[in-house]
Design an enzyme around this catalytic site. Structure first.
Site, PDB file in Angstrom:
ATOM      1  N   LYS A 181       5.653  23.060  28.526  1.00  0.00           N
ATOM      2  CA  LYS A 181       4.607  22.060  28.318  1.00  0.00           C
ATOM      3  C   LYS A 181       4.213  21.384  29.636  1.00  0.00           C
ATOM      4  O   LYS A 181       3.036  21.248  29.975  1.00  0.00           O
ATOM      5  CB  LYS A 181       5.103  21.018  27.310  1.00  0.00           C
ATOM      6  CG  LYS A 181       4.319  19.760  27.244  1.00  0.00           C
ATOM      7  CD  LYS A 181       2.941  19.995  26.678  1.00  0.00           C
ATOM      8  CE  LYS A 181       2.006  18.877  27.050  1.00  0.00           C
ATOM      9  NZ  LYS A 181       0.987  18.619  26.086  1.00  0.00           N
ATOM     10  N   ARG A 188      -2.743  23.056  35.621  1.00  0.00           N
ATOM     11  CA  ARG A 188      -4.125  22.543  35.613  1.00  0.00           C
ATOM     12  C   ARG A 188      -4.304  21.469  36.689  1.00  0.00           C
ATOM     13  O   ARG A 188      -5.307  21.439  37.386  1.00  0.00           O
ATOM     14  CB  ARG A 188      -4.447  21.997  34.209  1.00  0.00           C
ATOM     15  CG  ARG A 188      -5.918  21.816  33.946  1.00  0.00           C
ATOM     16  CD  ARG A 188      -6.191  21.793  32.452  1.00  0.00           C
ATOM     17  NE  ARG A 188      -7.517  21.303  32.131  1.00  0.00           N
ATOM     18  CZ  ARG A 188      -8.628  22.029  32.129  1.00  0.00           C
ATOM     19  NH1 ARG A 188      -8.577  23.311  32.460  1.00  0.00           N
ATOM     20  NH2 ARG A 188      -9.791  21.500  31.822  1.00  0.00           N
ATOM     21  N   GLY A 232      -7.707  11.773  34.982  1.00  0.00           N
ATOM     22  CA  GLY A 232      -7.192  10.752  34.080  1.00  0.00           C
ATOM     23  C   GLY A 232      -6.543  11.369  32.869  1.00  0.00           C
ATOM     24  O   GLY A 232      -6.224  12.554  32.838  1.00  0.00           O
ATOM     25  N   CYS A 235      -1.901  13.013  30.327  1.00  0.00           N
ATOM     26  CA  CYS A 235      -1.165  14.284  30.389  1.00  0.00           C
ATOM     27  C   CYS A 235      -1.202  14.877  31.787  1.00  0.00           C
ATOM     28  O   CYS A 235      -0.205  14.890  32.490  1.00  0.00           O
ATOM     29  CB  CYS A 235      -1.775  15.264  29.409  1.00  0.00           C
ATOM     30  SG  CYS A 235      -2.127  14.512  27.819  1.00  0.00           S
ATOM     31  N   LYS A 295     -12.519  11.155  30.359  1.00  0.00           N
ATOM     32  CA  LYS A 295     -13.362  12.346  30.406  1.00  0.00           C
ATOM     33  C   LYS A 295     -14.475  12.221  29.385  1.00  0.00           C
ATOM     34  O   LYS A 295     -14.560  11.214  28.674  1.00  0.00           O
ATOM     35  CB  LYS A 295     -12.549  13.610  30.201  1.00  0.00           C
ATOM     36  CG  LYS A 295     -11.990  13.797  28.814  1.00  0.00           C
ATOM     37  CD  LYS A 295     -11.354  15.179  28.754  1.00  0.00           C
ATOM     38  CE  LYS A 295     -10.912  15.509  27.368  1.00  0.00           C
ATOM     39  NZ  LYS A 295     -10.250  16.796  27.306  1.00  0.00           N
TER      40      LYS A 295
HETATM   41  N1  SAJ Z   1     -10.779  17.497  35.201  1.00  0.00           N
HETATM   42  C1  SAJ Z   1     -11.327  17.765  36.444  1.00  0.00           C
HETATM   43  N2  SAJ Z   1     -11.778  19.027  36.703  1.00  0.00           N
HETATM   44  C2  SAJ Z   1     -11.695  20.027  35.782  1.00  0.00           C
HETATM   45  C3  SAJ Z   1     -11.108  19.759  34.521  1.00  0.00           C
HETATM   46  C4  SAJ Z   1     -10.660  18.471  34.263  1.00  0.00           C
HETATM   47  O1  SAJ Z   1     -11.426  16.879  37.310  1.00  0.00           O
HETATM   48  O2  SAJ Z   1     -12.141  21.143  36.088  1.00  0.00           O
HETATM   49  C5  SAJ Z   1     -10.278  16.134  34.879  1.00  0.00           C
HETATM   50  C6  SAJ Z   1     -10.931  15.503  33.628  1.00  0.00           C
HETATM   51  O3  SAJ Z   1     -12.159  14.903  33.942  1.00  0.00           O
HETATM   52  C7  SAJ Z   1      -9.873  14.513  33.190  1.00  0.00           C
HETATM   53  C8  SAJ Z   1      -8.561  15.220  33.577  1.00  0.00           C
HETATM   54  O4  SAJ Z   1      -8.909  16.212  34.519  1.00  0.00           O
HETATM   55  O5  SAJ Z   1      -9.965  13.296  33.911  1.00  0.00           O
HETATM   56  C9  SAJ Z   1      -7.806  15.848  32.436  1.00  0.00           C
HETATM   57  O6  SAJ Z   1      -8.693  16.403  31.500  1.00  0.00           O
HETATM   58  P1  SAJ Z   1      -8.500  17.816  30.821  1.00  0.00           P
HETATM   59  O7  SAJ Z   1      -9.688  18.032  29.956  1.00  0.00           O
HETATM   60  O8  SAJ Z   1      -8.224  18.862  31.844  1.00  0.00           O
HETATM   61  O9  SAJ Z   1      -7.142  17.705  30.004  1.00  0.00           O
HETATM   62  P2  SAJ Z   1      -6.536  16.626  28.976  1.00  0.00           P
HETATM   63  O10 SAJ Z   1      -5.675  15.685  29.772  1.00  0.00           O
HETATM   64  O11 SAJ Z   1      -7.567  16.027  28.093  1.00  0.00           O
HETATM   65  O12 SAJ Z   1      -5.613  17.586  28.066  1.00  0.00           O
HETATM   66  C10 SAJ Z   1      -4.594  18.359  28.688  1.00  0.00           C
HETATM   67  C11 SAJ Z   1      -4.663  19.818  28.177  1.00  0.00           C
HETATM   68  N3  SAJ Z   1      -3.773  20.646  28.972  1.00  0.00           N
HETATM   69  C12 SAJ Z   1      -4.185  21.823  29.529  1.00  0.00           C
HETATM   70  O13 SAJ Z   1      -5.316  22.228  29.434  1.00  0.00           O
HETATM   71  C13 SAJ Z   1      -3.146  22.615  30.265  1.00  0.00           C
HETATM   72  C14 SAJ Z   1      -4.290  19.859  26.702  1.00  0.00           C
HETATM   73  O14 SAJ Z   1      -4.234  21.216  26.247  1.00  0.00           O
HETATM   74  C15 SAJ Z   1      -2.923  19.194  26.469  1.00  0.00           C
HETATM   75  O15 SAJ Z   1      -2.567  19.197  25.089  1.00  0.00           O
HETATM   76  C16 SAJ Z   1      -3.028  17.761  26.938  1.00  0.00           C
HETATM   77  O16 SAJ Z   1      -3.329  17.785  28.354  1.00  0.00           O
HETATM   78  C17 SAJ Z   1      -1.713  17.069  26.673  1.00  0.00           C
HETATM   79  O17 SAJ Z   1      -1.646  16.289  25.690  1.00  0.00           O
HETATM   80  O18 SAJ Z   1      -0.727  17.325  27.380  1.00  0.00           O
END
Ligand code: SAJ
Length: 386
Positions: A181, A188, A232, A235, A295
């Site tokens: 996890k 990411r 942000g 996770c 986000k």
């Molecule tokens: N972000 C970027 N660039 C990107 C993608 C995201 O700057 O290309 C930023 C977003 O704006 C945001 C942050 O990253 O601020 C995180 O957003 P996210 O959409 O990547 O992920 P979370 O935090 O909403 O959800 C993640 C997911 N993990 C993965 O994709 C590996 C989700 O599947 C998990 O269940 C979740 O974390 C969790 O609860 O751990």
């Protein structure tokens, strides 16, 4: 019968999903106000499809400064369960925990209460993987990992999740499940940090980072994520620190990546000053941040880049900035607006921090403003980027 303990962002959708797939479910939460709201027939946060399921049918805190997860909620939930659980019960932990938490805290706690793991009580870890904004879909379609001490228990828990989950369900041991996890979210985070670093390099030498990433991603083995104003959520911006905290002399790339992501709100603030100078703007009170959530299209503000920017070292300056988010109805920061037009009327420069559908669909309203688009979604001429 399943008791879902903790009815927050993950617990509530999970409980509803099981209930709507024929599993007998009760929900428990220590927050009595939350329980009262749910009992009154109302959900407690916005998520596409959640209300529909609700009509039919624990956070893991971490210390901001030490960057370590605080297992106190999970430990206290397990303590409470010990008081009431019948012999032979399976305790499934979904909360994201630092790898090793179950061995370090949960097993000793169970022993202290006079139970024997594997006889009186069985343990399993089924880390949640759903992404806010698409939770109800991902609960059904994502693959899942179940960690258990024995194949027999692992298979029992797998059968429960298979009642609603259409993805593959892998059964492994608990430690491996804990680690996967955190590693998924770290992958990411590191990839986003790489994109953010590229954005800085391209800014320094006047290159278009989005075009470069677009072309690189046409290579069959390259898949770079997008740069942004920061990372942000509870996770991606948190979990990788568990590895840095536990393996400080080994987790070097991860440490640097997290620092890069954490530095992005300050980078944006510097870009704001740079662009203001270039455009002859002098009054920070005429600059507005669009978006407060972490986000797009969610109402969750945990660790949001906009809040990080407003809380940065340049706080006295940041406090002058105007702020608006269509998903945030309560007042959480100074100078906050609740109407897009009123917000735009009071600013000369707009910084797009979050790519909510609202601003993507109404971008013509930004004509005539100086725009710093940190998300690369505004398709107007003369837009600035990070
Ligand atoms: N972000 C970027 N660039 C990107 C993608 C995201 O700057 O290309 C930023 C977003 O704006 C945001 C942050 O990253 O601020 C995180 O957003 P996210 O959409 O990547 O992920 P979370 O935090 O909403 O959800 C993640 C997911 N993990 C993965 O994709 C590996 C989700 O599947 C998990 O269940 C979740 O974390 C969790 O609860 O751990």
């Amino acid at each position: 019968m399943v008791n879902v303990i903790g009815l927050g962002y993950i617990g509530l959708p999970t409980a509803l999903m099981m209930a709507s797939h024929g599993v007998e479910v009760v929900g428990t939460d220590y927050n009595s106000a939350l329980v009262a709201t749910l009992n009154a027939g109302k959900t407690t946060f916005k998520e596409e499809g959640l209300d529909g399921f609700f009509r039919k049918a624990v956070p893991t805190p971490y210390d901001k400064f030490s960057k370590k997860v605080d297992p106190c909620y999970v430990v206290s939930a397990v303590s409470s369960v010990m008081q009431v659980c019948p012999k032979g019960a399976i305790l499934v932990i979904e909360s994201t925990i630092s790898p090793g938490t179950i061995d370090k805290y949960i097993r000793p706690l169970i022993a202290e209460n006079g139970f024997t793991v594997g006889e009186d009580i069985h343990l399993a870890h089924a880390p949640e993987r759903i992404i806010p904004g698409n939770m109800m879909y991902e609960l059904v379609h994502n693959n899942r990992t179940i960690g258990a001490d024995s194949v027999e228990i692992g298979e029992k828990v797998k059968a429960l999740y298979a009642s609603f989950c259409e993805g593959s369900i892998v059964v492994t041991d608990i430690r491996t499940a804990e680690m996967t996890k955190v590693v998924e979210n770290t992958f990411r985070a590191v990839n986003i940090a790489f994109a953010n670093e590229l954005a800085k390099i391209c800014r320094y030498d006047g290159m278009d980072v989005y075009e470069i990433i677009r072309i690189c991603n046409m290579h069959p083995r390259v898949n770079i994520l997008q740069p942004g104003p920061g990372v942000g959520g509870h996770c991606i911006s948190v979990d990788p620190w568990f590895l840095v905290g536990d393996y400080p002399s080994l987790a070097k790339v991860i440490d640097e990546a997290m620092k890069t992501n954490d530095g992005m709100p300050d980078f944006v603030l510097n870009r704001i000053y740079e662009i203001m100078r270039e455009c002859g703007l002098t009054d920070l009170r005429r600059v507005g941040l669009y978006g407060l959530t972490y986000k797009e299209n969610v109402d969750d503000m945990r660790e949001s880049p906009t809040l990080q920017l407003l809380e940065s070292q340049a706080r006295h300056l940041a406090e002058r900035l105007k702020v608006y988010d269509p998903f945030v109805q309560r007042d959480v920061v100074a100078n906050q607006y609740h109407d897009l037009d009123a917000f735009l009327a009071d600013v000369d420069m707009v910084v797009v921090m979050v790519k909510h559908n609202e601003i993507r669909e109404q971008q013509d309203k930004l004509v005539g403003k100086v725009v710093l688009d940190c998300q690369n979604v505004i398709k107007l001429p003369n837009v600035y980027h990070i």
